[in-house]
Design a protein around this motif. Structure first.
Motif, PDB file in Angstrom:
ATOM      1  N   VAL A  26     114.023  39.410  35.070  1.00 37.12           N
ATOM      2  CA  VAL A  26     113.518  40.631  34.739  1.00 37.12           C
ATOM      3  C   VAL A  26     112.268  41.100  35.269  1.00 37.12           C
ATOM      4  N   ASP A  27     111.881  42.340  35.447  1.00 37.89           N
ATOM      5  CA  ASP A  27     110.754  42.584  36.345  1.00 37.89           C
ATOM      6  C   ASP A  27     109.543  42.390  35.797  1.00 37.89           C
ATOM      7  N   ARG A  28     109.203  42.737  34.604  1.00 38.50           N
ATOM      8  CA  ARG A  28     107.923  42.674  33.926  1.00 38.50           C
ATOM      9  C   ARG A  28     108.043  42.486  32.213  1.00 38.50           C
ATOM     10  N   ALA A  29     107.029  42.199  31.641  1.00 44.00           N
ATOM     11  CA  ALA A  29     107.131  41.956  30.241  1.00 44.00           C
ATOM     12  C   ALA A  29     106.065  42.481  29.491  1.00 44.00           C
ATOM     13  N   VAL A  30     106.230  42.691  28.261  1.00 45.54           N
ATOM     14  CA  VAL A  30     105.122  43.297  27.429  1.00 45.54           C
ATOM     15  C   VAL A  30     105.050  42.236  26.381  1.00 45.54           C
ATOM     16  N   LEU A  31     103.922  41.916  26.034  1.00 47.33           N
ATOM     17  CA  LEU A  31     103.951  40.708  24.715  1.00 47.33           C
ATOM     18  C   LEU A  31     102.914  41.580  23.688  1.00 47.33           C
ATOM     19  N   LEU A  32     103.535  41.890  22.607  1.00 50.18           N
ATOM     20  CA  LEU A  32     102.748  42.670  21.496  1.00 50.18           C
ATOM     21  C   LEU A  32     102.280  41.461  20.727  1.00 50.18           C
ATOM     22  N   THR A  33     101.007  41.290  20.752  1.00 48.27           N
ATOM     23  CA  THR A  33     100.695  40.116  19.960  1.00 48.27           C
ATOM     24  C   THR A  33      99.336  40.270  19.276  1.00 48.27           C
ATOM     25  N   ASP A  34      99.319  40.201  17.754  1.00 48.34           N
ATOM     26  CA  ASP A  34      97.825  40.408  17.147  1.00 48.34           C
ATOM     27  C   ASP A  34      98.282  39.356  15.637  1.00 48.34           C
ATOM     28  N   ARG A  35      97.081  39.048  15.323  1.00 49.02           N
ATOM     29  CA  ARG A  35      97.079  38.167  13.954  1.00 49.02           C
ATOM     30  C   ARG A  35      97.846  39.252  12.804  1.00 49.02           C
ATOM     31  N   VAL A  36      97.462  40.562  12.896  1.00 51.13           N
ATOM     32  CA  VAL A  36      97.907  41.172  11.801  1.00 51.13           C
ATOM     33  C   VAL A  36      99.354  41.559  11.947  1.00 51.13           C
ATOM     34  N   PHE A  37      99.981  41.092  13.063  1.00 51.40           N
ATOM     35  CA  PHE A  37     101.601  41.366  12.975  1.00 51.40           C
ATOM     36  C   PHE A  37     102.130  39.805  12.581  1.00 51.40           C
ATOM     37  N   LYS A  52     110.852  32.435  39.258  1.00 51.05           N
ATOM     38  CA  LYS A  52     109.901  31.932  38.493  1.00 51.05           C
ATOM     39  C   LYS A  52     108.419  31.889  39.049  1.00 51.05           C
ATOM     40  N   MET A  53     108.529  31.677  40.458  1.00 43.58           N
ATOM     41  CA  MET A  53     107.250  31.808  41.401  1.00 43.58           C
ATOM     42  C   MET A  53     106.466  33.243  40.988  1.00 43.58           C
ATOM     43  N   ARG A  54     107.164  34.267  41.036  1.00 47.07           N
ATOM     44  CA  ARG A  54     106.804  35.559  40.874  1.00 47.07           C
ATOM     45  C   ARG A  54     106.062  35.681  39.396  1.00 47.07           C
ATOM     46  N   ALA A  55     106.803  34.994  38.247  1.00 47.79           N
ATOM     47  CA  ALA A  55     106.210  35.108  37.008  1.00 47.79           C
ATOM     48  C   ALA A  55     104.924  34.090  37.127  1.00 47.79           C
ATOM     49  N   LYS A  56     104.784  33.116  37.656  1.00 42.25           N
ATOM     50  CA  LYS A  56     103.605  32.528  37.747  1.00 42.25           C
ATOM     51  C   LYS A  56     102.494  32.968  38.553  1.00 42.25           C
ATOM     52  N   VAL A  57     102.898  33.558  39.682  1.00 44.54           N
ATOM     53  CA  VAL A  57     101.929  33.861  40.475  1.00 44.54           C
ATOM     54  C   VAL A  57     101.393  35.402  40.336  1.00 44.54           C
ATOM     55  N   GLU A  58     102.521  36.116  40.228  1.00 41.36           N
ATOM     56  CA  GLU A  58     102.001  37.759  39.963  1.00 41.36           C
ATOM     57  C   GLU A  58     101.611  37.891  38.548  1.00 41.36           C
ATOM     58  N   LYS A  59     102.094  37.190  37.677  1.00 49.70           N
ATOM     59  CA  LYS A  59     101.773  37.200  36.126  1.00 49.70           C
ATOM     60  C   LYS A  59     102.114  38.680  35.557  1.00 49.70           C
ATOM     61  N   PRO A  60     103.479  39.020  35.871  1.00 48.46           N
ATOM     62  CA  PRO A  60     103.745  40.501  35.543  1.00 48.46           C
ATOM     63  C   PRO A  60     103.972  40.546  34.165  1.00 48.46           C
ATOM     64  N   ILE A  61     103.017  40.155  33.060  1.00 46.44           N
ATOM     65  CA  ILE A  61     103.043  40.250  31.832  1.00 46.44           C
ATOM     66  C   ILE A  61     101.778  41.065  31.118  1.00 46.44           C
ATOM     67  N   ILE A  62     102.150  42.225  30.459  1.00 42.44           N
ATOM     68  CA  ILE A  62     101.166  42.963  29.739  1.00 42.44           C
ATOM     69  C   ILE A  62     100.910  42.444  28.339  1.00 42.44           C
ATOM     70  N   VAL A  63      99.750  42.432  27.862  1.00 43.81           N
ATOM     71  CA  VAL A  63      99.420  42.017  26.602  1.00 43.81           C
ATOM     72  C   VAL A  63      98.889  43.222  25.768  1.00 43.81           C
TER      73      VAL A  63
END
Lengths: 100, 281, 433
Positions: free
Chosen positions: B78-89, B196-207
């Motif tokens: 997967v190229d990148r990820a979006v995490l939707l995170t909030d206490r109200v969720f 997996k290296m890309r996941a850890k190094v480039e951290k393509p995760i938007i929060v």
């Protein structure tokens, strides 16, 4: 499972394995042959010593199921190399130890 | 083609045990995992991208530890990820969840670009409602196809193969669309070293938190969830005989089943009743 | 850090050996990649329960403050078991040198230290091959991905799939290997203190020998964790396979462990404690039998279990501290090699020199031959029966008990061993224990 049975009789291997956490891979990471191809495998040792009880005797043959495997490597070192394909599971799957 | 794939971070239900004394769940040390039924969805999304170019974005509504699961699917490709995170969720039922996911997808379109397909798994192992795909499609106003086995592009339409109980169906849908992939429809690819290296190094995760989405707190989380769990009943463990028999031939097998199931004192009458409405004898 | 470039060092396996090496190298400024097959470091780790602290403090000085230490071992017990009769020796000391822990927790702590120091840890990825080109190791391959490095540290553990593929070691010989099976029992708060007479942070390591292993060379262990107890059996694989194939072992190994859990003498301690986990792992029988001929070649060093570094004397087990120390020594050798012109075989073999002048090697040499003791039926079957026989004669007489000497003579004749032969045998092994 009531506490009484925990103290009064030994648990079967299936019940022990149920206490573990697994993320089972879709592909088996260990394979052994079927039928007459099993000649040369230490069947009794596999049945009684595989800690996860992955090997069951059915008549002259042993059946193998990898789902409860704890990845110890015992079956690999006691079997002829051409009778077993043995790898670790992929993608972090398999047994997930918490305590030990 | 831009493909969004939904990921749910679930407790490994296989590992959840009951305390025999209190009858409650023992959650101590139970790790969460990516919902196993999401993997065929990830695989289909990756196959579409590999075939037609573009990118796959994983999207999840979950607490921050779910980053581990998003890294896992980035590890698969997967190229990148979006995490939707909030206490109200927190505490959301499927309605409130799909509402947040819908706004997540809308925001992806605003920030990153137009989404062509949203892919979901058939259902989750911790609640098995199979609602999310349909609900997200409703919010978006996109067509929805479920029990999907495979898909390919045909011009600007998506030709989708559906696995039904007694048939295989092919449907062409206009894009953008939402699809849910059937359980075990596709074998997921493994995590690879470079990914997996890309996941850890480039951290393509938007929060994104609710500050970014700006949703009415009454429509999300526990407050936005009309579902009421009235009662939970735990079924007692059924003692199984766990018989294994290796038949010589089909005839032998049939004979054995007849003897052990149909002529058994306990199972026999029950089976005969279920199958033929036979009341006994 | 970029994912395309070459690494100074790639470490295979985030266990105690791999993480110790990665930590020291990363701290020294090396670009280090650790590849771990499990989900997070620690998830595939299994051991008995006790770790020697000082060798770990040499690597991580803040061990006492931040490591997941469950209890400091202030009591050591050793028991001989024949049927329901048990002879126990206890040693209690105010100066504990070891602590109990769960290896998944400790291994995660060690890996976190390496990551904090700057190492890149990639989990959920299996290394399929150590890649050799033009006579030197150039990196590792996983699936279709190759990652290059100046040095590979092989910390793959007891199953040496990679080293075998490389031709550096033979297949594991079952006669050098033991199988450990283990259960974790949840006792709840206060039970351990009350039943074993321990203080709040005090723990016990308890080794057991006798007929609990159904005549197979090996033994049992009991370790106290925070509010759980680990119990297990260790069986000599070579002898166990022999017994199974000859039809002498007719019970599944888990049943032997369950019988140990339900043994009337021991079960009083944990009572109806729930079983939280069940596992198995291979371990090294001891001695130097599994140490590869070369611990370093051009571009590769071997550490931890993969290097055959474990000691089991029957009264104590050392694995984690040996592994971590070998990782430390390998890292120090790599650093020196880089300072002396590069990681050639000659430069990397400094690791071997370091290891051979360390306490790890001295311990292994000192207890060399322990394997033969550990697989000798005299010690596993006869000696427990003999000593229990003596105790039975001394303490189970209704009217008259014999002298100790007579009890010994009677018991030896019942077990069909001469006292002289026994003393001779004991004398010959005492130097190996």
């Amino acid at each position: 499972m009531s506490q009484e049975t925990l103290l009064t009789r030994p648990l079967k291997i299936e019940d022990l394995l149920q206490r573990n956490i697994y993320d089972v891979d879709e592909d088996p990471h260990i394979e052994i042959p079927r039928g007459s191809e099993q000649e040369g495998l230490p069947k009794e040792a596999l049945v009684y010593l595989c800690p996860a009880g992955c090997y069951t005797r059915i008549g002259d043959e042993i059946l193998f199921s990898y789902e409860g495997c704890v990845e110890c490597g015992l079956c690999r070192i006691i079997s002829p190399p051409d009778k077993i394909r043995w790898e670790y599971p992929k993608s972090g799957r398999g047994v997930q130890y918490r305590f030990t | 083609m831009r493909i969004v794939v939904g990921i749910k971070w679930v407790p490994n239900t296989q590992a959840v045990r009951f305390d025999p004394k209190t009858g409650t769940l023992i959650r101590q040390g139970v790790p969460a995992i990516v919902n196993p039924h999401d993997f065929p969805a990830v695989e289909l999304a990756l196959r579409l991208r590999d075939a037609y170019g573009g990118e796959v974005i994983a999207v999840s509504m979950a607490p921050p530890p779910a980053i581990q699961g998003l890294e896992h699917v980035i590890g698969m490709g997967v190229d990148r990820a979006v995490l939707l995170t909030d206490r109200v969720f927190a505490g959301a039922d499927t309605l409130a969840t799909s509402y947040v996911l819908y706004h997540g997808i809308r925001r992806i379109e605003k920030e990153i670009g137009k989404v062509d397909v949203a892919v979901f798994g058939q259902e989750t192992i911790d609640s098995s409602t199979a609602h999310i795909g349909a609900q997200v499609a409703s919010w978006l106003g996109w067509p929805y196809v479920y029990y999907v086995k495979n898909a390919k592009l045909d011009g600007d339409r998506l030709v989708v193969t559906r696995q039904l109980e007694d048939a295989v169906e092919e449907i062409a849908v206009e894009l953008p669309a939402v699809i849910s992939v059937a359980m075990r429809a596709l074998k997921p690819r493994p995590v690879t070293l470079k990914n997996k290296m890309r996941a850890k190094v480039e951290k393509p995760i938007i929060v994104w938190s609710n500050k970014d989405l700006g949703l009415d707190p009454r429509c999300v989380g526990l407050k936005g969830s009309p579902t009421i769990v009235a009662k939970v009943t735990y079924l007692p463990e059924v003692p199984r005989k766990k018989l294994v028999y290796k038949p010589k031939d089909p005839k032998d097998a049939a004979r054995w089943i007849l003897k052990n199931l149909f002529l058994d004192e306990k199972t026999g009458p029950l089976l005969r009743k279920v199958l033929w409405g036979d009341s006994g004898a | 850090m970029s994912i395309t470039g070459k690494f100074d060092v790639v470490v295979v396996g985030a266990g105690p050996a791999g993480s110790a090496a990665a930590y020291i190298l990363a701290k020294a400024g090396f670009k280090v990649l650790v590849v771990e097959r499990g989900r997070g470091a620690g998830s595939k780790e299994l051991f008995g329960g006790k770790v020697y602290a000082q060798p770990l403090r040499d690597i991580w000085p803040d061990l006492d403050k931040s490591a997941p230490i469950h209890r400091w071992v202030t009591k050591e017990r050793f028991s001989l078991v024949v049927g329901e009769r048990v002879l126990t020796v206890e040693y209690s000391s105010p100066r504990p040198v070891g602590f109990t822990t769960y290896l998944p927790e400790l291994a995660k702590w060690m890996a976190d230290k390496a990551v904090e120091a700057g190492a890149l840890l990639i989990d959920e990825v299996r290394v399929d091959e150590i890649v050799v080109k033009d006579g030197r190791v150039i990196g590792v391959r996983s699936g279709g991905d190759l990652v290059e490095a100046d040095v590979v540290v092989d910390a793959e553990g007891v199953n040496r799939l990679l080293l075998e593929k490389l031709g550096l070691v033979e297949r594991l010989d079952p006669k050098h290997i033991a199988l450990g099976v283990k259960e974790v029992l949840r006792t709840g708060k206060g039970v351990i203190e009350e039943k074993l007479g321990l203080g709040k942070d005090e723990g016990m390591a308890w080794m057991v020998a006798g007929d609990i292993t159904a005549g197979i060379p090996g033994g049992g262990f009991i370790y106290t964790m925070k509010d759980m107890i680990s119990i297990g059996l260790v069986l000599h694989v070579g002898k166990a396979v022999e017994a199974a194939e000859k039809g002498l072992l007719r019970e599944h190994v888990s049943l032997l462990l369950e019988k140990f859990r339900l043994h009337p003498y021991f079960k009083r301690i944990w009572g109806e404690a729930d079983i939280m986990e069940y596992g198995g792992h291979l371990t090294i029988e001891g001695g130097l039998g599994l140490v590869p001929k070369k611990l370093a070649i051009n571009g590769l060093v071997v550490v931890g279990d993969a290097a055959g570094l474990l000691l089991n004397t029957g009264y104590t087990v050392r694995g984690v501290d040996f592994a971590a120390t070998s990782g430390r020594l390998a890292a120090e050798a790599i650093i020196e090699a880089f300072n002396n012109g590069g990681p050639s075989e000659e430069n990397l073999r400094v690791y071997e020199d370091k290891l051979k002048s360390s306490f790890v090697w001295r311990e292994l040499v000192r207890h060399r031959g322990i394997e033969r003791v550990m697989s000798d039926p005299l010690f596993f079957t006869k000696l427990p029966r003999l000593l229990i026989g003596v105790m039975k004669r001394l303490y189970e007489a209704d009217y008259e008990e014999p002298t100790i000497l007579d009890a010994f003579i009677e018991s030896t004749s019942e077990e069909d061993i001469s006292l002289a032969r026994l003393l001779f045998k004991l004398g010959s092994v005492v130097g190996k224990l």
